[in-house]
Scaffold this motif. Structure first.
Motif, PDB file in Angstrom:
ATOM      1  N   UNK A 748       0.843  -1.185   0.000  1.00  0.00           N
ATOM      2  CA  UNK A 748       0.000   0.000   0.000  1.00  0.00           C
ATOM      3  C   UNK A 748       0.883   1.240   0.000  1.00  0.00           C
ATOM      4  N   UNK A 749       0.492   2.235  -0.794  1.00  0.00           N
ATOM      5  CA  UNK A 749       1.271   3.458  -0.939  1.00  0.00           C
ATOM      6  C   UNK A 749       0.502   4.628  -0.340  1.00  0.00           C
ATOM      7  N   UNK A 750       1.145   5.343   0.593  1.00  0.00           N
ATOM      8  CA  UNK A 750       0.612   6.583   1.146  1.00  0.00           C
ATOM      9  C   UNK A 750       1.580   7.684   0.743  1.00  0.00           C
ATOM     10  N   UNK A 770      -4.793   0.463   3.516  1.00  0.00           N
ATOM     11  CA  UNK A 770      -3.944   0.070   4.646  1.00  0.00           C
ATOM     12  C   UNK A 770      -4.565  -1.123   5.359  1.00  0.00           C
ATOM     13  N   UNK A 771      -4.633  -2.222   4.651  1.00  0.00           N
ATOM     14  CA  UNK A 771      -5.172  -3.435   5.254  1.00  0.00           C
ATOM     15  C   UNK A 771      -4.160  -4.015   6.221  1.00  0.00           C
ATOM     16  N   UNK A 787      -1.578   4.334  13.720  1.00  0.00           N
ATOM     17  CA  UNK A 787      -2.441   3.261  14.215  1.00  0.00           C
ATOM     18  C   UNK A 787      -2.131   1.940  13.527  1.00  0.00           C
ATOM     19  N   UNK A 788      -1.898   2.009  12.229  1.00  0.00           N
ATOM     20  CA  UNK A 788      -1.617   0.787  11.462  1.00  0.00           C
ATOM     21  C   UNK A 788      -0.397   0.062  12.028  1.00  0.00           C
ATOM     22  N   UNK A 789       0.673   0.801  12.285  1.00  0.00           N
ATOM     23  CA  UNK A 789       1.897   0.159  12.766  1.00  0.00           C
ATOM     24  C   UNK A 789       1.754  -0.251  14.225  1.00  0.00           C
ATOM     25  N   UNK A 790       1.195   0.617  15.052  1.00  0.00           N
ATOM     26  CA  UNK A 790       1.059   0.279  16.467  1.00  0.00           C
ATOM     27  C   UNK A 790       0.221  -0.979  16.675  1.00  0.00           C
ATOM     28  N   UNK A 794       3.118  -3.218   9.316  1.00  0.00           N
ATOM     29  CA  UNK A 794       4.490  -3.023   8.844  1.00  0.00           C
ATOM     30  C   UNK A 794       4.500  -1.857   7.864  1.00  0.00           C
ATOM     31  N   UNK A 795       5.563  -1.035   7.927  1.00  0.00           N
ATOM     32  CA  UNK A 795       5.613   0.120   7.028  1.00  0.00           C
ATOM     33  C   UNK A 795       7.042   0.593   6.835  1.00  0.00           C
ATOM     34  N   UNK A 796       7.269   1.227   5.681  1.00  0.00           N
ATOM     35  CA  UNK A 796       8.483   1.992   5.396  1.00  0.00           C
ATOM     36  C   UNK A 796       8.072   3.451   5.314  1.00  0.00           C
TER      37      UNK A 796
END
Length: 927
Positions: A748-750, A770-771, A787-790, A794-796
């Motif tokens: 997913x791209x933000x 952001x599934x 919220x997604x990471x907490x 997983x994210x870069x």
């Protein structure tokens, strides 16, 4: 320049004391008073004393004290009688003592000296109390190198006897065709005399003799002048390749005729027939050479020459004064020649005369820069500038090695037309055919005078690699008048200073001390060395000095190679000066370290720093963006499997002869048979001073299932009848699998700012949802991403000035001053780095680093790519993994999209960066 007969060199028995104290202490002459324990920031005054027995003098003879140099202002006393004064720390001067001494009597010599008053805390700080504040003197750059400048008698002192008339100035210059001009001026009572000339060739054979009577006056404004114009048989020109030197001996004789009879000196046909009495004598060596500008070319003896110089500030780690001795200078010059250099820039200092003699002998071009930097042009300063400049130029101008002069360095508007205009005219009138410029670095770059007095262009472009080409274009508009374009200093890169290695070699240098009494800051703006150990211990790098030193030296060599090849491939550049000669208390950009050891392999360095250099050019592409054409830079160092690679091999020929070019290239993996190769035989005749393409190394990137580094090698020969010049060079290339995101899974791209707008070209399956199972690539921090990471995601996160969030950043260079350390971390995957950052990172170099000290303490940080500052020893990060709540986050300031300077435009063109991103995504998915 040799003098008349020197009765004795006064080097023994010297003592020193600070005025206001009573105890005398031994001191070396030459030397400096700081070596006796006088504080480095104490300007004096300080007394020196010794004694000598006055030699016998013939009737009419005069006795002189000859001082090589004293810092800075002094008064000379003989038996407590004042006999002379001098102001100026770099030039030699004579003081007549004839009337103050009696032959055969032991006499006391005392010299009271005061040096420039040190600054108290950087370049803009006030000075300590003293009569001569540093910025109101021509103290040069040494105060900014180690904080202060040396004080006292730092060159030889001698007793010299002459007749009633003596030589005031002797100037000789010659041309490759054998035309030799010798000019002398005289001083003394009556100012009359005859001058006998003898010239010997490089083998010692006499090739010219003459005797003339002194008449008129010379350009020094002194007494009568004598000029000789002779033509030398079978002349042998001076050049760096063949530094032939002729010896000119002039003797000053009484004005009567031969053997004491009356008569006109013009009647003397044979030097051997002149009177036995000799009043004075000077011996100079001269090279037969011319130097000129022709458009953007510099011509030595009518042929193109490309100065390749090292920058010297006059710093020698084992002494505080700029007088290391002839043996040291000769060894340095010969080692510089091994590395491909053909010259030295004396940046804001003036050495002892033997330095110029050795440059003449070894064949090293010299650029003399008058010691004017950051001045406060008071009335005292202006008067001294005019006086000292003339003295220094007269001391240098006979030497054939000296071909360039600048009047100051990086001067701002405080030095105006009223100073630089007349000074340029004066120096230009003294130096023959040498080229002169008012302001090294240029007024346009440093806020100085825009109406230039200059025979050549000169810029100091200390650039990050990705910005170098655009900076060159910016300072080289097509409409400017054709002139030689030199880089008066540039191309530095600080390496890591391992204090443990200095400890093993002996006591630490004084400038590492944290005691301000031992190590007062003075004029230094970089004042961190005493803090390095504590910082390195606190950040865990103290015991990794060997690794940091090795990494940084590789990076420095790479930076210089890329920079110099870029310069050499431009036909409008004419020469350069690399910063610098040796490490100093403020910088570790030297080619020699603090222990006097070379940091580079001379032959490897010569591969891109020689008369012949082959560099790489690449195909040009365009893109249509926002309604117009723009350059579409690609990644020249990283290529996907199956891509067409086209490296243009370009020869910069600055040798002395034209010749037919042949050569061959190959591309292959280390230890394997090359997968591509070619020859160019012949590639036409190439002439000195030309830059042109030889061939295209064209091949298809090999197929592979993992990244691999290859090497492109080239060997070029320029052959003339009976001789062949050769140059060898090589470049790293990296090859990557063509579809790195095929197995990336849900992405997913933000990216609200569009930094990664072309990610779908290399990762077609990327979405925006952001599934919980998606690995997110983000260029902006948000509550949703938090919220997604907490919650276990997983994210870069690619951080720039607009990214926001809790991750602090610091503006810092990526190439210069930065030791980049790839830490062992599974996020690297199989991305190739071999433990250091090379050109596979060129496309994502950044000017921001992470300061992770601002994130919550409970966040567990695992570094991926670190930055150790070579000047401050402070540590920042370019990439790190952060345990954020239940999830994992890789945060980085690397510009994976490139797009600054000549970096690839977008992630899809940035092959190495795209592959690195794929490895991070794969790691996060599996972690």
């Amino acid at each position: 320049m040799a003098l008349a007969r020197t009765h004795q060199r006064l080097s023994d028995g010297w003592q020193v004391r600070r005025v206001g104290t009573t105890d005398w202490h031994p001191v070396d002459v030459p030397g400096c008073w700081e070596d006796t324990g006088i504080a480095k920031d104490d300007p004096g005054p300080v007394d020196y004393r010794t004694s000598f027995v006055v030699p016998d003098l013939a009737p009419g003879e005069r006795l002189w004290l000859r001082f090589g140099a004293v810092s800075y202002a002094c008064t000379v006393y003989v038996d407590e009688q004042s006999v002379g004064e001098h102001v100026g720390m770099w030039d030699a001067f004579d003081v007549e003592v004839t009337s103050a001494v009696r032959p055969g009597v032991r006499t006391t010599l005392r010299v009271r000296a005061e040096k420039p008053a040190s600054l108290t805390g950087g370049p803009d700080a006030p000075p300590v109390p003293g009569n001569y504040p540093t910025r109101e003197t021509l103290a040069g750059f040494l105060p900014y190198v180690w904080g202060h400048v040396h004080g006292g008698i730092w060159q030889d002192v001698s007793l010299v006897a002459t007749g009633p008339v003596a030589f005031d100035d002797v100037y000789a210059r010659g041309t490759p065709g054998g035309a030799l001009t010798v000019q002398t001026t005289l001083s003394g009572v009556g100012g009359r005399g005859k001058v006998a000339l003898t010239v010997t060739d490089p083998d010692g054979a006499v090739v010219a003799e003459d005797v003339r009577e002194a008449r008129g006056s010379g350009d020094s404004g002194g007494g009568p002048a004598v000029r000789f114009d002779v033509t030398l048989p079978s002349p042998r020109p001076w050049s760096p390749e063949q530094p032939h030197l002729y010896t000119v001996r002039v003797r000053l004789l009484p004005p009567h005729g031969p053997r004491g009879t009356a008569g006109d000196a013009d009647d003397v046909d044979d030097v051997d027939d002149v009177d036995d009495v000799q009043w004075d004598e000077r011996i100079v060596r001269v090279g037969l050479r011319t130097f000129a500008a022709d458009g953007s070319h510099l011509l030595l003896n009518g042929a193109p020459v490309h100065p390749r110089m090292i920058l010297s500030w006059g710093w020698y780690p084992d002494v505080l004064y700029a007088n290391p001795g002839p043996d040291r200078v000769r060894a340095d010059l010969l080692e510089l020649r091994r590395m491909g250099f053909n010259g030295v820039k004396l940046c804001l200092w003036f050495p002892p005369d033997y330095y110029f003699d050795l440059a003449d002998e070894v064949g090293m071009l010299v650029w003399v820069e008058l010691p004017m930097w950051l001045p406060h042009p008071t009335e005292h300063f202006r008067g001294q500038l005019d006086t000292e400049a003339e003295r220094l130029v007269r001391a240098a101008r006979t030497h054939p090695s000296v071909v360039l002069y600048t009047l100051g360095c990086e001067l701002s508007a405080v030095v105006g037309d009223d100073v630089l205009g007349p000074l340029y005219a004066k120096v230009k009138g003294l130096v023959g055919d040498a080229l002169v410029r008012d302001n090294s670095g240029s007024g346009e770059a440093y806020g100085g005078l825009l109406t230039e007095y200059a025979d050549f262009y000169d810029h100091h472009l200390y650039c990050e690699l990705q910005h170098f080409r655009e900076t060159l274009e910016h300072f080289a508009p097509g409409w400017r008048e054709p002139k030689p374009w030199l880089f008066g200093e540039f191309c530095d890169l600080d390496t890591f200073r391992d204090l443990r290695r200095l400890d093993a070699a002996g006591p630490r240098p004084w400038w590492v001390s944290g005691d301000p009494a031992v190590n007062p800051q003075g004029a230094r703006w970089q004042y961190d060395s005493h803090l390095h150990e504590a910082r390195l211990r606190s950040n865990g790098f103290w015991d990794r000095g060997t690794q940091l030193e090795e990494i940084s030296r590789k990076q420095a060599l790479l930076h210089r190679k890329v920079t110099l090849e870029t310069v050499r491939l431009r036909a409008d550049t004419s020469g350069y000066v690399i910063t610098g000669e040796r490490d100093t208390p403020i910088s570790t950009a030297g080619l020699w370290d603090d222990l006097g050891e070379l940091k580079v392999d001379p032959e490897e360095f010569r591969g891109f720093n020689d008369n012949l250099v082959v560099g790489l050019g690449w195909d040009r592409r365009r893109t249509w963006l926002a309604g117009g054409d723009r350059p579409a830079y690609g990644d020249p160092w990283c290529h996907p499997a199956g891509a067409l690679v086209r490296a243009h091999l370009v020869l910069a020929h600055h040798g002395r002869e034209q010749g037919t070019v042949t050569g061959e290239w190959s591309a292959g993996f280390e230890g394997e048979t090359p997968f591509a190769k070619g020859t160019y035989a012949p590639a036409g005749v190439r002439s000195p001073g030309t830059v042109g393409e030889l061939a295209v190394a064209e091949f298809t990137a090999p197929a592979m299932d993992r990244p691999r580094q290859a090497v492109l090698r080239n060997r070029t020969r320029v052959g003339t009848q009976g001789t062949t010049q050769e140059t060898v060079n090589s470049w790293p290339l990296w090859f990557f699998p063509a579809r790195p995101f095929d197995d990336a899974g849900a992405l997913a791209l933000v990216d609200p700012g569009g930094r990664l707008a072309d990610l779908p070209k290399v990762a077609p399956e990327v979405g925006t949802d952001l599934s919980p199972t998606a690995v997110v690539i983000a260029t902006r921090w948000s509550g949703e991403l938090d919220d997604h990471v907490r919650s276990g995601g997983r994210a870069v996160l690619l951080v720039d000035a607009a990214a926001g969030g809790p991750f602090g950043t610091v503006a810092a260079p990526f190439w210069r001053e930065a030791v980049k350390v790839p830490e062992p971390h599974p996020a690297w995957g199989d991305f190739p780095h071999d433990g250091w950052v090379s050109l596979q990172f060129a496309g994502c170099a950044t000017d921001l680093a992470l300061d992770l000290g601002s994130i919550p303490a409970e966040a567990d940080v695992s570094p991926i790519l670190r930055r150790v500052d070579a000047r401050t020893a402070q540590v920042l990060d370019y990439a790190a993994e952060v345990r954020w709540g239940e999830g994992r986050l890789i945060v980085s300031t690397l510009r994976l999209e490139g797009s600054v300077g000549d970096q690839p435009r977008g992630l899809a063109r940035n092959t190495g960066a795209a592959y690195l991103l794929s490895q991070w995504m794969g790691y996060l998915r599996s972690a």
